[in-house]
Design an enzyme around this catalytic site. Structure first.
Site, PDB file in Angstrom:
ATOM      1  CG  HIS A  15      45.480  46.210  32.442  1.00  0.00           C
ATOM      2  ND1 HIS A  15      46.928  46.792  32.146  1.00  0.00           N
ATOM      3  CD2 HIS A  15      45.205  44.802  32.267  1.00  0.00           C
ATOM      4  CE1 HIS A  15      46.800  45.422  31.897  1.00  0.00           C
ATOM      5  NE2 HIS A  15      46.515  44.646  32.088  1.00  0.00           N
ATOM      6  CB  CYS A  24      49.541  44.056  26.454  1.00  0.00           C
ATOM      7  SG  CYS A  24      50.618  42.714  27.510  1.00  0.00           S
ATOM      8  CG  HIS A  28      44.164  41.243  28.635  1.00  0.00           C
ATOM      9  ND1 HIS A  28      44.289  42.769  28.527  1.00  0.00           N
ATOM     10  CD2 HIS A  28      45.423  41.275  29.994  1.00  0.00           C
ATOM     11  CE1 HIS A  28      46.034  43.754  28.879  1.00  0.00           C
ATOM     12  NE2 HIS A  28      46.683  42.339  29.966  1.00  0.00           N
ATOM     13  CG  HIS A  30      46.038  40.632  34.398  1.00  0.00           C
ATOM     14  ND1 HIS A  30      47.209  39.514  34.084  1.00  0.00           N
ATOM     15  CD2 HIS A  30      46.337  41.545  34.052  1.00  0.00           C
ATOM     16  CE1 HIS A  30      47.661  40.672  32.789  1.00  0.00           C
ATOM     17  NE2 HIS A  30      47.062  41.576  33.237  1.00  0.00           N
ATOM     18  CG  HIS A  68      35.102  41.251  39.904  1.00  0.00           C
ATOM     19  ND1 HIS A  68      35.712  40.200  40.677  1.00  0.00           N
ATOM     20  CD2 HIS A  68      34.371  39.930  39.405  1.00  0.00           C
ATOM     21  CE1 HIS A  68      35.871  39.964  41.444  1.00  0.00           C
ATOM     22  NE2 HIS A  68      35.212  38.888  39.849  1.00  0.00           N
ATOM     23  CD  GLU A 126      49.709  42.889  33.767  1.00  0.00           C
ATOM     24  OE1 GLU A 126      49.733  43.602  34.337  1.00  0.00           O
ATOM     25  OE2 GLU A 126      50.708  42.358  33.493  1.00  0.00           O
TER      26      GLU A 126
END
Length: 143
Positions: A15, A24, A28, A30, A68, A126
């Site tokens: 996201h 952010c 990137h 998680h 994914h 997250e």
């Protein structure tokens, strides 16, 4: 009396947070971890809230919609480009924060489970040390 069970789910997704002043704002990923708490007032004939296998069968497809993939805000200018490139993209209302994603998952669980089940809370991690919590309030109660 009220009885609750909690089931854990995990998925990997990317996201970015539009308008964020720090790192952010970049794409990137998680390893997300979700805990879904479900309750009832009366146990079923087997003296269960719900069989964990059945709970998994209902909730896992909701979580796997994100696995994914790239979670982006509706209106994110990267969305159409990523879709055109054949990438898996899900658009969320507002910004693609963990708080918004937890709310979306909570809402999906409420619809998917339906009565007699109450979704008490969704916790979405997250990172191993940071999570958002969405919980049912008294005004949400249908009992």
């Amino acid at each position: 009396m009220q009885y609750s069970v909690v089931k854990e789910f995990a998925f990997d997704a990317g996201h970015r947070v539009l308008g964020h002043g720090g790192k952010c704002r970049f794409l990137h990923g998680h390893r997300y971890r979700a805990l879904v708490e479900v309750s009832v007032e009366t146990l079923n004939e087997l003296k269960m809230v719900i069989d964990f296998y059945d709970l998994k069968a209902i909730i896992m497809p909701l979580v796997m919609e994100w696995d994914h993939g790239m979670e982006l805000a509706q209106g994110d200018p990267l969305g159409p480009t990523l879709v055109q490139l054949g990438q898996r993209v899900s658009l969320v209302p507002g910004n693609a924060t963990v708080e918004v994603m937890a709310q979306v998952l909570y809402d999906r669980c409420v619809v998917a489970l339906g009565p007699p089940y109450q979704v008490e809370s969704v916790r979405l991690w997250e990172t191993p040390t940071c999570c958002a919590v969405v919980r049912r309030t008294a005004s949400d109660a249908s009992w």
